[in-house]
Design an enzyme around this catalytic site. Structure first.
Site, PDB file in Angstrom:
ATOM      1  N   VAL A 115       0.834  -1.202   0.000  1.00 17.26           N
ATOM      2  CA  VAL A 115       0.000   0.000   0.000  1.00 17.26           C
ATOM      3  C   VAL A 115       0.871   1.256   0.000  1.00 17.26           C
ATOM      4  O   VAL A 115       0.392   2.350   0.258  1.00 17.26           O
ATOM      5  CB  VAL A 115      -0.951   0.034   1.216  1.00 17.26           C
ATOM      6  CG1 VAL A 115      -1.990  -1.066   1.105  1.00 17.26           C
ATOM      7  CG2 VAL A 115      -0.191  -0.082   2.537  1.00 17.26           C
ATOM      8  N   ALA A 116       2.152   1.099  -0.302  1.00 16.63           N
ATOM      9  CA  ALA A 116       3.105   2.219  -0.247  1.00 16.63           C
ATOM     10  C   ALA A 116       3.287   2.821  -1.640  1.00 16.63           C
ATOM     11  O   ALA A 116       2.476   3.616  -2.098  1.00 16.63           O
ATOM     12  CB  ALA A 116       4.429   1.732   0.341  1.00 16.63           C
ATOM     13  N   ARG A 117       4.341   2.410  -2.311  1.00 16.59           N
ATOM     14  CA  ARG A 117       4.607   2.768  -3.697  1.00 16.59           C
ATOM     15  C   ARG A 117       5.205   1.548  -4.381  1.00 16.59           C
ATOM     16  O   ARG A 117       5.918   0.752  -3.754  1.00 16.59           O
ATOM     17  CB  ARG A 117       5.573   3.964  -3.802  1.00 16.59           C
ATOM     18  CG  ARG A 117       4.981   5.309  -3.390  1.00 16.59           C
ATOM     19  CD  ARG A 117       3.914   5.784  -4.368  1.00 16.59           C
ATOM     20  NE  ARG A 117       3.400   7.109  -4.076  1.00 16.59           N
ATOM     21  CZ  ARG A 117       2.339   7.366  -3.337  1.00 16.59           C
ATOM     22  NH1 ARG A 117       1.670   6.347  -2.793  1.00 16.59           N
ATOM     23  NH2 ARG A 117       1.929   8.596  -3.135  1.00 16.59           N
TER      24      ARG A 117
ATOM     25  N   ASP B 122      -1.917  -2.623  -4.317  1.00 19.05           N
ATOM     26  CA  ASP B 122      -2.683  -1.419  -4.645  1.00 19.05           C
ATOM     27  C   ASP B 122      -1.840  -0.425  -5.426  1.00 19.05           C
ATOM     28  O   ASP B 122      -2.378   0.519  -6.003  1.00 19.05           O
ATOM     29  CB  ASP B 122      -3.202  -0.756  -3.360  1.00 19.05           C
ATOM     30  CG  ASP B 122      -4.106   0.430  -3.635  1.00 19.05           C
ATOM     31  OD1 ASP B 122      -5.104   0.250  -4.371  1.00 19.05           O
ATOM     32  OD2 ASP B 122      -3.822   1.538  -3.131  1.00 19.05           O
TER      33      ASP B 122
ATOM     34  N   GLU C 285       2.120   3.020 -13.309  1.00 20.68           N
ATOM     35  CA  GLU C 285       0.677   3.193 -13.156  1.00 20.68           C
ATOM     36  C   GLU C 285       0.136   4.104 -14.254  1.00 20.68           C
ATOM     37  O   GLU C 285       0.757   5.124 -14.566  1.00 20.68           O
ATOM     38  CB  GLU C 285       0.354   3.781 -11.778  1.00 20.68           C
ATOM     39  CG  GLU C 285       0.702   2.845 -10.624  1.00 20.68           C
ATOM     40  CD  GLU C 285       0.270   3.381  -9.268  1.00 20.68           C
ATOM     41  OE1 GLU C 285      -0.357   4.465  -9.205  1.00 20.68           O
ATOM     42  OE2 GLU C 285       0.551   2.717  -8.258  1.00 20.68           O
TER      43      GLU C 285
ATOM     44  N   HIS D 274      -4.702   1.607  -7.114  1.00 19.85           N
ATOM     45  CA  HIS D 274      -4.218   2.694  -6.258  1.00 19.85           C
ATOM     46  C   HIS D 274      -5.399   3.449  -5.645  1.00 19.85           C
ATOM     47  O   HIS D 274      -5.526   4.667  -5.763  1.00 19.85           O
ATOM     48  CB  HIS D 274      -3.324   3.656  -7.053  1.00 19.85           C
ATOM     49  CG  HIS D 274      -2.391   4.441  -6.173  1.00 19.85           C
ATOM     50  ND1 HIS D 274      -1.154   4.887  -6.609  1.00 19.85           N
ATOM     51  CD2 HIS D 274      -2.498   4.877  -4.885  1.00 19.85           C
ATOM     52  CE1 HIS D 274      -0.551   5.555  -5.634  1.00 19.85           C
ATOM     53  NE2 HIS D 274      -1.353   5.562  -4.580  1.00 19.85           N
ATOM     54  N   VAL D 275      -6.237   2.688  -4.958  1.00 27.90           N
ATOM     55  CA  VAL D 275      -7.455   3.266  -4.377  1.00 27.90           C
ATOM     56  C   VAL D 275      -7.600   2.948  -2.886  1.00 27.90           C
ATOM     57  O   VAL D 275      -8.665   3.174  -2.304  1.00 27.90           O
ATOM     58  CB  VAL D 275      -8.718   2.779  -5.129  1.00 27.90           C
ATOM     59  CG1 VAL D 275      -8.744   3.336  -6.547  1.00 27.90           C
ATOM     60  CG2 VAL D 275      -8.800   1.250  -5.145  1.00 27.90           C
ATOM     61  N   SER D 276      -6.557   2.430  -2.246  1.00 24.12           N
ATOM     62  CA  SER D 276      -6.691   2.041  -0.840  1.00 24.12           C
ATOM     63  C   SER D 276      -7.011   3.224   0.064  1.00 24.12           C
ATOM     64  O   SER D 276      -7.558   3.048   1.150  1.00 24.12           O
ATOM     65  CB  SER D 276      -5.424   1.339  -0.351  1.00 24.12           C
ATOM     66  OG  SER D 276      -4.302   2.193  -0.406  1.00 24.12           O
ATOM     67  N   ALA D 277      -6.683   4.443  -0.364  1.00 21.07           N
ATOM     68  CA  ALA D 277      -6.943   5.622   0.462  1.00 21.07           C
ATOM     69  C   ALA D 277      -8.320   6.229   0.235  1.00 21.07           C
ATOM     70  O   ALA D 277      -8.717   7.158   0.953  1.00 21.07           O
ATOM     71  CB  ALA D 277      -5.878   6.685   0.212  1.00 21.07           C
TER      72      ALA D 277
END
Length: 332
Positions: free
Chosen positions: A243-245, A269, A274, A293-296
């Site tokens: 979940v970082a980069r 994620d 990307e 990339h939607v975990s946030a």
């Protein structure tokens, strides 16, 4: 700018009220980039920054900082990641730089718990069977699909900032044994974590983890911190979550471990490139869960973000230290 990250009118109004009389608060309506670390370098944003004392955006582009010049004292990004904002111009400006890492911690931690459950309960196999219309009960009951309870899991966290601590709280509350590594292991150990090591001990962490969660900021020191050696140290059947980069994980080495069948699977994620390119093996791999990339993402984001901004405005006007100050040298 994606709708979920676009500032609502009520938040803009609250910011105007918080600054009070004597402050000219300019709202830039031109859409910017909210992906990754953000952008914020539109022509309108640059014009608005000329002579500004405070600048807030989704990322802080170098042209914006240059436009602010010597008057710029505080810049804030609504993003958690700051890599795209850490330019020589920002360092030279002397402005205080704050980010929104703590704001994103809760939904990312929720995503992580959901992903751990997905992996631990064999949902990779369930989804694969469903796509073929197969009633795969035998695979779950004869041991072919390895299923575990939360309380059986050892979780290793690479990174123990706001996001890592939120993940740790949830994991510990569900009975998981939590260990972590971070840049400064000498800091007080949060409740629920049995061991904290330094970033040079990632392989040791991996060897004692059924689930390895990558939650550290991207810096020169953390790029590919989870490399082939770390992945090889994981126990057979372990899972990897990121979940970082994407740059923190050796994706090719991960694919090798997945293809060999040694690792149980992964939930990702974020990715080195990307959007994830069409045809990439992750898309169709039977043991890979891809989220874009939607975990946030959270409906509560602007409630939390506005609270952070308003508190920092009060602190700024009172000459107090701000929350979420980014260390420009360490990169987070």
């Amino acid at each position: 700018m994606r709708p979920v990250w676009s500032i609502p009118d009520e938040s803009t109004a609250a910011i105007r009220v918080a600054f009070g009389r004597g402050w000219d608060v300019v709202s830039v309506a031109t859409p910017g980039s909210s992906d990754g670390d953000g952008g914020g370098g539109s022509a309108d944003a640059i014009r608005a920054a000329v002579g500004a004392e405070v600048y807030m955006g989704w990322g802080v582009a170098a042209p914006v900082v240059r436009a602010g010049g010597s008057t710029l004292k505080w810049v804030h990004t609504a993003a958690a990641g700051v890599g795209g904002s850490l330019t020589p111009d920002l360092a030279a400006s002397g402005a205080t730089f704050t980010n929104s890492s703590a704001v994103h911690a809760e939904p990312i931690a929720d995503w992580t718990i959901a992903a751990i459950g997905y992996c631990a309960r064999g949902f990779h196999a369930a989804v694969r069977a469903q796509t073929h219309g197969a009633w795969a009960k035998d695979a779950f009951t004869d041991g072919s699909v390895h299923v575990r309870e939360y309380a059986q899991l050892r979780v290793g966290l690479v990174g123990l900032g706001g996001i890592g601590r939120a993940i740790a709280r949830r994991c510990a509350a569900l009975g998981m044994v939590v260990r972590a590594v971070r840049r400064r292991p000498e800091l007080p150990r949060p409740d629920g974590i049995v061991w904290v090591g330094n970033q040079g001990e990632v392989a040791r962490l991996a060897s004692e983890s059924d689930v390895l969660v990558i939650a550290a900021p991207r810096t020169a020191q953390t790029e590919r911190i989870v490399d082939a050696a770390v992945l090889e140290a994981l126990p057979e059947g372990a899972h990897v979550l990121n979940v970082a980069r994407g740059e923190l994980l050796d994706e090719e080495a991960l694919l090798t471990q997945l293809d060999s069948g040694r690792l149980g699977g992964c939930a990702l994620d974020v990715f080195a490139t990307e959007p994830l390119p069409a045809g990439h093996p992750f898309w169709t791999h039977p043991r890979v869960l891809v989220t874009p990339h939607v975990s946030a993402v959270s409906s509560l984001f602007w409630e939390r973000e506005t609270t952070l901004i308003l508190d920092n405005i009060q602190r700024y006007l009172a000459g107090m230290e701000l929350q979420n100050i980014v260390d420009l040298e360490s990169g987070y």
